[in-house]
Design a protein around this motif. Sequence first.
Motif, PDB file in Angstrom:
ATOM      1  N   SER A   1       0.857  -1.186   0.000  1.00  0.00           N
ATOM      2  CA  SER A   1       0.000   0.000   0.000  1.00  0.00           C
ATOM      3  C   SER A   1       0.892   1.235   0.000  1.00  0.00           C
ATOM      4  CB  SER A   1      -0.925  -0.016   1.221  1.00  0.00           C
ATOM      5  OG  SER A   1      -1.875   1.035   1.148  1.00  0.00           O
ATOM      6  N   ALA A   2       0.279   2.419  -0.070  1.00  0.00           N
ATOM      7  CA  ALA A   2       1.015   3.653  -0.310  1.00  0.00           C
ATOM      8  C   ALA A   2       2.055   3.947   0.773  1.00  0.00           C
ATOM      9  CB  ALA A   2       0.038   4.822  -0.416  1.00  0.00           C
ATOM     10  N   VAL A   3       3.216   4.444   0.344  1.00  0.00           N
ATOM     11  CA  VAL A   3       4.269   4.905   1.254  1.00  0.00           C
ATOM     12  C   VAL A   3       3.947   6.340   1.661  1.00  0.00           C
ATOM     13  CG1 VAL A   3       6.718   5.404   1.489  1.00  0.00           C
ATOM     14  CG2 VAL A   3       5.977   3.388   0.214  1.00  0.00           C
ATOM     15  N   ARG A   4       3.895   6.606   2.983  1.00  0.00           N
ATOM     16  CA  ARG A   4       3.545   7.945   3.469  1.00  0.00           C
ATOM     17  C   ARG A   4       4.739   8.726   3.992  1.00  0.00           C
ATOM     18  NH1 ARG A   4      -1.917   9.088   4.066  1.00  0.00           N
ATOM     19  NH2 ARG A   4      -1.060  11.163   4.406  1.00  0.00           N
ATOM     20  N   ASP A   5       5.870   8.046   4.272  1.00  0.00           N
ATOM     21  CA  ASP A   5       7.046   8.773   4.752  1.00  0.00           C
ATOM     22  C   ASP A   5       8.282   7.941   4.473  1.00  0.00           C
ATOM     23  OD1 ASP A   5       8.472  10.837   5.796  1.00  0.00           O
ATOM     24  OD2 ASP A   5       7.847  10.564   7.885  1.00  0.00           O
ATOM     25  N   VAL A   6       9.427   8.626   4.276  1.00  0.00           N
ATOM     26  CA  VAL A   6      10.692   7.958   4.016  1.00  0.00           C
ATOM     27  C   VAL A   6      11.794   8.745   4.727  1.00  0.00           C
ATOM     28  CG1 VAL A   6      10.830   9.179   1.795  1.00  0.00           C
ATOM     29  CG2 VAL A   6      12.349   7.239   2.254  1.00  0.00           C
ATOM     30  N   ARG A   7      12.660   8.032   5.471  1.00  0.00           N
ATOM     31  CA  ARG A   7      13.767   8.661   6.204  1.00  0.00           C
ATOM     32  C   ARG A   7      15.027   7.814   6.054  1.00  0.00           C
ATOM     33  NH1 ARG A   7      11.624  12.180  10.223  1.00  0.00           N
ATOM     34  NH2 ARG A   7       9.546  12.778   9.483  1.00  0.00           N
ATOM     35  N   VAL A   8      16.161   8.493   5.784  1.00  0.00           N
ATOM     36  CA  VAL A   8      17.437   7.788   5.678  1.00  0.00           C
ATOM     37  C   VAL A   8      18.070   7.675   7.056  1.00  0.00           C
ATOM     38  CG1 VAL A   8      17.819   8.460   3.291  1.00  0.00           C
ATOM     39  CG2 VAL A   8      18.653   9.926   5.146  1.00  0.00           C
ATOM     40  N   SER A   9      18.919   6.666   7.222  1.00  0.00           N
ATOM     41  CA  SER A   9      19.575   6.425   8.501  1.00  0.00           C
ATOM     42  C   SER A   9      20.531   7.568   8.845  1.00  0.00           C
ATOM     43  CB  SER A   9      20.347   5.111   8.447  1.00  0.00           C
ATOM     44  OG  SER A   9      21.209   4.981   9.558  1.00  0.00           O
ATOM     45  N   PRO A  10      20.581   7.986  10.126  1.00  0.00           N
ATOM     46  CA  PRO A  10      21.535   9.044  10.515  1.00  0.00           C
ATOM     47  C   PRO A  10      22.981   8.593  10.415  1.00  0.00           C
ATOM     48  CG  PRO A  10      20.432   8.121  12.448  1.00  0.00           C
ATOM     49  CD  PRO A  10      19.725   7.565  11.256  1.00  0.00           C
ATOM     50  N   ASN A  11      23.229   7.287  10.292  1.00  0.00           N
ATOM     51  CA  ASN A  11      24.602   6.798  10.119  1.00  0.00           C
ATOM     52  C   ASN A  11      25.088   6.917   8.677  1.00  0.00           C
ATOM     53  OD1 ASN A  11      24.812   6.101  12.816  1.00  0.00           O
ATOM     54  ND2 ASN A  11      24.202   3.971  12.492  1.00  0.00           N
ATOM     55  N   HIS A  12      24.180   7.299   7.762  1.00  0.00           N
ATOM     56  CA  HIS A  12      24.519   7.414   6.331  1.00  0.00           C
ATOM     57  C   HIS A  12      25.162   6.117   5.820  1.00  0.00           C
ATOM     58  CE1 HIS A  12      23.563  11.636   6.732  1.00  0.00           C
ATOM     59  NE2 HIS A  12      24.471  11.765   7.681  1.00  0.00           N
ATOM     60  N   ASP A  13      24.546   5.000   6.187  1.00  0.00           N
ATOM     61  CA  ASP A  13      25.064   3.691   5.813  1.00  0.00           C
ATOM     62  C   ASP A  13      24.237   3.022   4.722  1.00  0.00           C
ATOM     63  OD1 ASP A  13      22.794   3.328   7.303  1.00  0.00           O
ATOM     64  OD2 ASP A  13      23.733   2.170   8.904  1.00  0.00           O
ATOM     65  N   GLY A  14      23.385   3.780   4.065  1.00  0.00           N
ATOM     66  CA  GLY A  14      22.592   3.231   2.975  1.00  0.00           C
ATOM     67  C   GLY A  14      21.284   2.605   3.411  1.00  0.00           C
TER      68      GLY A  14
ATOM     69  N   SER B   1       4.105   2.989   5.864  1.00  0.00           N
ATOM     70  CA  SER B   1       3.081   2.751   4.853  1.00  0.00           C
ATOM     71  C   SER B   1       1.714   2.555   5.494  1.00  0.00           C
ATOM     72  CB  SER B   1       3.439   1.509   4.022  1.00  0.00           C
ATOM     73  OG  SER B   1       2.378   1.131   3.181  1.00  0.00           O
ATOM     74  N   THR B   2       0.690   2.738   4.676  1.00  0.00           N
ATOM     75  CA  THR B   2      -0.675   2.470   5.123  1.00  0.00           C
ATOM     76  C   THR B   2      -1.001   0.987   5.141  1.00  0.00           C
ATOM     77  OG1 THR B   2      -1.430   2.841   2.858  1.00  0.00           O
ATOM     78  CG2 THR B   2      -1.558   4.710   4.367  1.00  0.00           C
ATOM     79  N   ASP B   3      -0.064   0.126   4.752  1.00  0.00           N
ATOM     80  CA  ASP B   3      -0.291  -1.325   4.871  1.00  0.00           C
ATOM     81  C   ASP B   3       0.069  -1.845   6.263  1.00  0.00           C
ATOM     82  OD1 ASP B   3       2.454  -1.313   4.929  1.00  0.00           O
ATOM     83  OD2 ASP B   3       2.733  -2.540   3.140  1.00  0.00           O
ATOM     84  N   GLN B   4       0.218  -0.925   7.235  1.00  0.00           N
ATOM     85  CA  GLN B   4       0.479  -1.240   8.638  1.00  0.00           C
ATOM     86  C   GLN B   4       1.844  -1.884   8.849  1.00  0.00           C
ATOM     87  OE1 GLN B   4      -2.751  -3.216  10.680  1.00  0.00           O
ATOM     88  NE2 GLN B   4      -4.317  -2.107   9.547  1.00  0.00           N
ATOM     89  N   THR B   5       2.831  -1.396   8.105  1.00  0.00           N
ATOM     90  CA  THR B   5       4.191  -1.878   8.316  1.00  0.00           C
ATOM     91  C   THR B   5       5.189  -0.728   8.190  1.00  0.00           C
ATOM     92  OG1 THR B   5       4.556  -2.412   5.976  1.00  0.00           O
ATOM     93  CG2 THR B   5       3.703  -4.187   7.404  1.00  0.00           C
ATOM     94  N   LEU B   6       6.317  -0.881   8.904  1.00  0.00           N
ATOM     95  CA  LEU B   6       7.543  -0.138   8.620  1.00  0.00           C
ATOM     96  C   LEU B   6       8.471  -1.114   7.906  1.00  0.00           C
ATOM     97  CD1 LEU B   6       8.469   1.729  11.945  1.00  0.00           C
ATOM     98  CD2 LEU B   6       7.378   2.701   9.937  1.00  0.00           C
ATOM     99  N   ARG B   7       9.264  -0.585   6.966  1.00  0.00           N
ATOM    100  CA  ARG B   7      10.221  -1.467   6.292  1.00  0.00           C
ATOM    101  C   ARG B   7      11.581  -0.785   6.218  1.00  0.00           C
ATOM    102  NH1 ARG B   7       8.514  -6.183   3.925  1.00  0.00           N
ATOM    103  NH2 ARG B   7       6.250  -6.420   3.702  1.00  0.00           N
ATOM    104  N   LEU B   8      12.604  -1.620   6.370  1.00  0.00           N
ATOM    105  CA  LEU B   8      13.980  -1.182   6.188  1.00  0.00           C
ATOM    106  C   LEU B   8      14.473  -1.717   4.853  1.00  0.00           C
ATOM    107  CD1 LEU B   8      15.519  -1.820   9.712  1.00  0.00           C
ATOM    108  CD2 LEU B   8      15.262   0.385   8.600  1.00  0.00           C
TER     109      LEU B   8
END
Length: 569
Positions: free
Chosen positions: A289-302, A308-315
């Motif tokens: 389902s739709a992605v509502r936010d995206v954030r990169v790691s503060p370690n800048h490690d890729g 998402s609205t599919d009730q998950t966070l993903r790395l």
Amino acid sequence: MDTGPPRFLSDDEDSSHESVLSPVSLNGQAPRIAANSKAIQPLSDANQPCSKRSKSCPDTSSVISPAAESNDGEGTSCPICYEPWASSGSHRLSSLKCGHLFGLACLERMFQVKQDRCPLCQLPARKADIRPIFAPKSLTTADQTETDALKLQAKQLQAEQKQAKANKEEALQKYQSSQAELSRVRSELKAIQAAYLSIQTEAGPRNVDVARATQAESRVLKSDYKLVTKVTLANSKNRCMTYDESSGHVLVSAHSTHATPFYPTGSHGLSKVDVERPQDAQYIQMHTSAVRDVRVSPNHDGLVLTASTDQTLRLASTATNSAITSLKLSQAAWTCCWHHEQPVYVFAGLTNHKIQVFDIRNTSEHVIELSTPNRDPIVALHHTHLTAGNGKTLSGLVTASLKGVSFWHLPVAMSSEQDCRHQALPLLDGSTTWLATNPSRDSFLASYRPSSGAAAKVTRHVHFQLGVADVGADATCVVQRQLLGGPQQKTLARSALVQAGKGLLACASNEANVSALLWDVSSGQKLQELKRARSQLGYLDFATWAHGSRRMLCGLVDGKMDVYSWEVS
């Protein structure tokens, strides 16, 4: 001398007859149990009073145990002959002065053989003490000790319940009084804050020195953004974006209709775009389902985190262009962020006003769940830390829901909700649409939709800074500037704080003019308006990064990106 009707004793009273029967006197003498009582002689079968002549009477040469009275026949049999007693006749129910029950004929035979003590308690007895008992055909006894104890316990519980109710009412009155006082103080603070913002917005330079300083600042910022390129995105439903320094790409939420074994109806994920070579864009499948936010790691490690609205966070990894792990949420998520001091922790802002905290080393369940006082969705999250006067740092989470901005005091060890404390920040009334922060995360920009209660019916953007006097104290919120934008905002468009030259700029979408507005936050002066064609859509999100010596700004609309460069005019 008649002593009144016989008194029935329980088994427990039988076993402690000395204390129960001690007030009873016989011939003026206190009752005494003989050490060596005369035993009841066995009765001959011919003198049996029982209905069954063939049965021999029991041996009563010793004191009859009270257990025999209570167990044999369950209170319906004579403890001498063990035959059921009757309500009339020769073996009718009778008692001695001590209160113990026997068959009449058995008592008469007992006195005939000169037995002058009760077979059960051994108190002195006479034939004149025999009293007939008028009772139903079957007589049973009950031990009331447990019942009395339960009644006493019930009375004690009722008293405790009454006291608890009184304490609850008293506490409720105190709580209501404190809430009323808190509401009054908040109203006064908001009024003062609004007056301060109004004065700060409308007031000009007070003297020549201030005017000269403002002019010098304007000369320093005498630059603007120039459009560099327009990028057409291959995938649609672009809602949010960020810049990944580790790969040098812009990460844009996107939707793909391409079916795969894991996503048979298409997928939602990220488009990884190089603005100089947009034709080489790559797509990372991540959600259903739709992605509502995206954030990169503060370690800048890729590593990159998506909500998402599919009730998950993903790395996911931008190095391998693949999803790594999934974190299951209780509701759909609108926003997410990393813990900057401990990047093993991530936060998810949900549509049911809750914030769930996960440890990515253990993805089975969240470690903390925070509940904001209002019931509105969480639209933005940013982790920060504040330095107190004594040099200690306070870790915190700045959150925005549709009803306002808050600050959560966080413990060092992220293990318990009880160690977290919520604090509402006294900003503006109205619907909050986004909360932006600068790269150093020490100042914030809260954006509000036009409000019918505001003096100006336009979007409002409040720039503020947070501080703390001591780690255990409330955070202080100092408003630096209120910026007025366009007359409408239908979408949850995101604003941004942008570093340009030596100054800090605020950037926000203006839906009415299909443009982006730029202000200098130090002076409140509007510097520039980045206009698009009237037939096109307004900006939904912004990203900024450094490209060599230039500062880049990217504005996102569905299907397109406009890339600008900060240049000296």
